[in-house]
Design a protein around this motif. Structure first.
Motif, PDB file in Angstrom:
ATOM      1  N   UNK A 140      45.226 -24.310  39.874  1.00  0.00           N
ATOM      2  CA  UNK A 140      44.927 -25.408  38.940  1.00  0.00           C
ATOM      3  C   UNK A 140      43.861 -26.348  39.484  1.00  0.00           C
ATOM      4  N   UNK A 141      43.740 -26.407  40.812  1.00  0.00           N
ATOM      5  CA  UNK A 141      42.731 -27.292  41.414  1.00  0.00           C
ATOM      6  C   UNK A 141      41.316 -26.751  41.261  1.00  0.00           C
ATOM      7  N   UNK A 142      41.177 -25.475  41.025  1.00  0.00           N
ATOM      8  CA  UNK A 142      39.845 -24.866  40.977  1.00  0.00           C
ATOM      9  C   UNK A 142      39.009 -25.564  39.916  1.00  0.00           C
ATOM     10  N   UNK A 143      37.791 -25.979  40.267  1.00  0.00           N
ATOM     11  CA  UNK A 143      37.027 -26.880  39.388  1.00  0.00           C
ATOM     12  C   UNK A 143      36.344 -26.263  38.176  1.00  0.00           C
ATOM     13  N   UNK A 144      36.211 -24.934  38.128  1.00  0.00           N
ATOM     14  CA  UNK A 144      35.499 -24.326  36.997  1.00  0.00           C
ATOM     15  C   UNK A 144      36.500 -23.579  36.119  1.00  0.00           C
ATOM     16  N   UNK A 145      36.785 -24.156  34.982  1.00  0.00           N
ATOM     17  CA  UNK A 145      37.821 -23.602  34.104  1.00  0.00           C
ATOM     18  C   UNK A 145      37.474 -22.199  33.627  1.00  0.00           C
ATOM     19  N   UNK A 146      36.221 -21.943  33.295  1.00  0.00           N
ATOM     20  CA  UNK A 146      35.822 -20.631  32.778  1.00  0.00           C
ATOM     21  C   UNK A 146      36.122 -19.531  33.796  1.00  0.00           C
ATOM     22  N   UNK A 147      35.787 -19.786  35.071  1.00  0.00           N
ATOM     23  CA  UNK A 147      36.082 -18.799  36.120  1.00  0.00           C
ATOM     24  C   UNK A 147      37.583 -18.664  36.306  1.00  0.00           C
ATOM     25  N   UNK A 148      38.275 -19.781  36.295  1.00  0.00           N
ATOM     26  CA  UNK A 148      39.723 -19.798  36.524  1.00  0.00           C
ATOM     27  C   UNK A 148      40.479 -18.988  35.480  1.00  0.00           C
ATOM     28  N   UNK A 149      39.954 -18.954  34.262  1.00  0.00           N
ATOM     29  CA  UNK A 149      40.695 -18.310  33.188  1.00  0.00           C
ATOM     30  C   UNK A 149      40.165 -16.920  32.840  1.00  0.00           C
ATOM     31  N   UNK A 150      39.114 -16.468  33.524  1.00  0.00           N
ATOM     32  CA  UNK A 150      38.569 -15.151  33.193  1.00  0.00           C
ATOM     33  C   UNK A 150      38.498 -14.190  34.371  1.00  0.00           C
ATOM     34  N   UNK A 151      37.986 -14.649  35.504  1.00  0.00           N
ATOM     35  CA  UNK A 151      37.763 -13.715  36.624  1.00  0.00           C
ATOM     36  C   UNK A 151      38.561 -14.061  37.874  1.00  0.00           C
ATOM     37  N   UNK A 152      39.208 -15.220  37.901  1.00  0.00           N
ATOM     38  CA  UNK A 152      39.969 -15.592  39.104  1.00  0.00           C
ATOM     39  C   UNK A 152      41.252 -16.284  38.697  1.00  0.00           C
ATOM     40  N   UNK A 153      42.343 -15.584  38.881  1.00  0.00           N
ATOM     41  CA  UNK A 153      43.631 -16.182  38.515  1.00  0.00           C
ATOM     42  C   UNK A 153      44.685 -15.714  39.526  1.00  0.00           C
ATOM     43  N   UNK A 154      45.689 -16.557  39.698  1.00  0.00           N
ATOM     44  CA  UNK A 154      46.765 -16.238  40.624  1.00  0.00           C
ATOM     45  C   UNK A 154      48.088 -16.197  39.866  1.00  0.00           C
TER      46      UNK A 154
END
Length: 244
Positions: A230-244
């Motif tokens: 949730x801390x990751x600053x770029x939402x687009x990356x967080x929700x498409x290519x990088x998730x835990x």
């Protein structure tokens, strides 16, 4: 009245045949057992723990995907490798050798170099810190993304998701029509998670209590991974290519 009733019920559930409470006893554990009896849906599906035993195969370090270091993890890794994180030249040297992408603070303040999130380079399809023996060369300082796997929120939404992450070692044949699979860079997977058949019926594995991870440890790792993501600053990356 209700709290008193719950406590009394917990005491009865934990009572040993000879009387007294089964050690170790805590009010919290007692109440969870009551919940398991009267409202099991309120507890996580892994309430009784999960079987997991890392095989040290190193394949989780070879999955197609990114490993992002939070700012404090950049500093932690630098210290582990012997860099002086207080010096801009050291940060630049670390960046040049190990980093392939970076998300810097919006203000671009030169004094805040270690406020950047940094994505690690890959070498021959693997994390740059995977050594020739297939082991993590920064294991004692590995980032949250690595230390919490496979107990990521995305894999623990339900039992099906957890079991789908299970893979068989490459030298184990898979019968035609079987649901098991082998690891691949595209789909990943973990050899340390027993396949459904083993989880349900392999008595040897059931007897080995060392491979059962306690619910509390699982919950701690799930929370750490979720907080980190949730801390990751770029939402687009967080929700498409990088998730835990």
């Amino acid at each position: 009245m209700l709290p008193l009733l719950l406590l009394c019920t917990a005491s009865l559930l934990l009572a040993t045949p000879g009387g007294g409470l089964a050690p170790p006893f805590s009010i919290r554990d007692g109440l969870r057992r009551v919940r398991a009896k009267i409202a099991p849906i309120t507890l996580p599906w892994y309430e009784d723990g999960l079987q997991f035993n890392c095989t040290g195969c190193g394949k989780c370090c070879k999955v197609d995907g990114d490993v992002w270091l939070a700012p404090e993890e950049v500093e932690q890794t630098m210290h582990y490798l012997g860099y002086d994180a207080s010096k801009a030249t050291a940060v630049d040297a670390f960046r040049e050798q190990y980093v392939r992408a970076e998300i810097a603070p919006a203000d671009g303040d030169a004094e805040r170099k270690l406020q950047s999130w940094m994505c690690l380079r890959r070498v021959e399809g693997a994390c740059i810190f995977l050594d020739p023996l297939g082991k993590c060369s920064i294991y004692d300082a590995r980032p949250v993304q690595c230390s919490t796997y496979p107990f990521w929120p995305s894999l623990l939404k339900n039992r099906e998701g957890w079991e789908e992450e299970s893979v068989l070692p490459d030298d184990v044949a898979i019968a035609d029509g079987a649901t098991e699979r082998h690891w691949s860079p595209e789909l990943g997977g973990c050899e340390g998670i027993p396949p459904p058949a083993n989880a349900a019926g392999d008595e040897d594995q059931k007897k080995d209590e060392s491979i059962v991870v306690d619910r509390r440890e699982i919950a701690t790792k799930v929370k750490a991974a979720r907080r980190h993501w949730k801390r990751f600053p770029v939402r687009e990356i967080r929700e498409t290519t990088w998730y835990l």
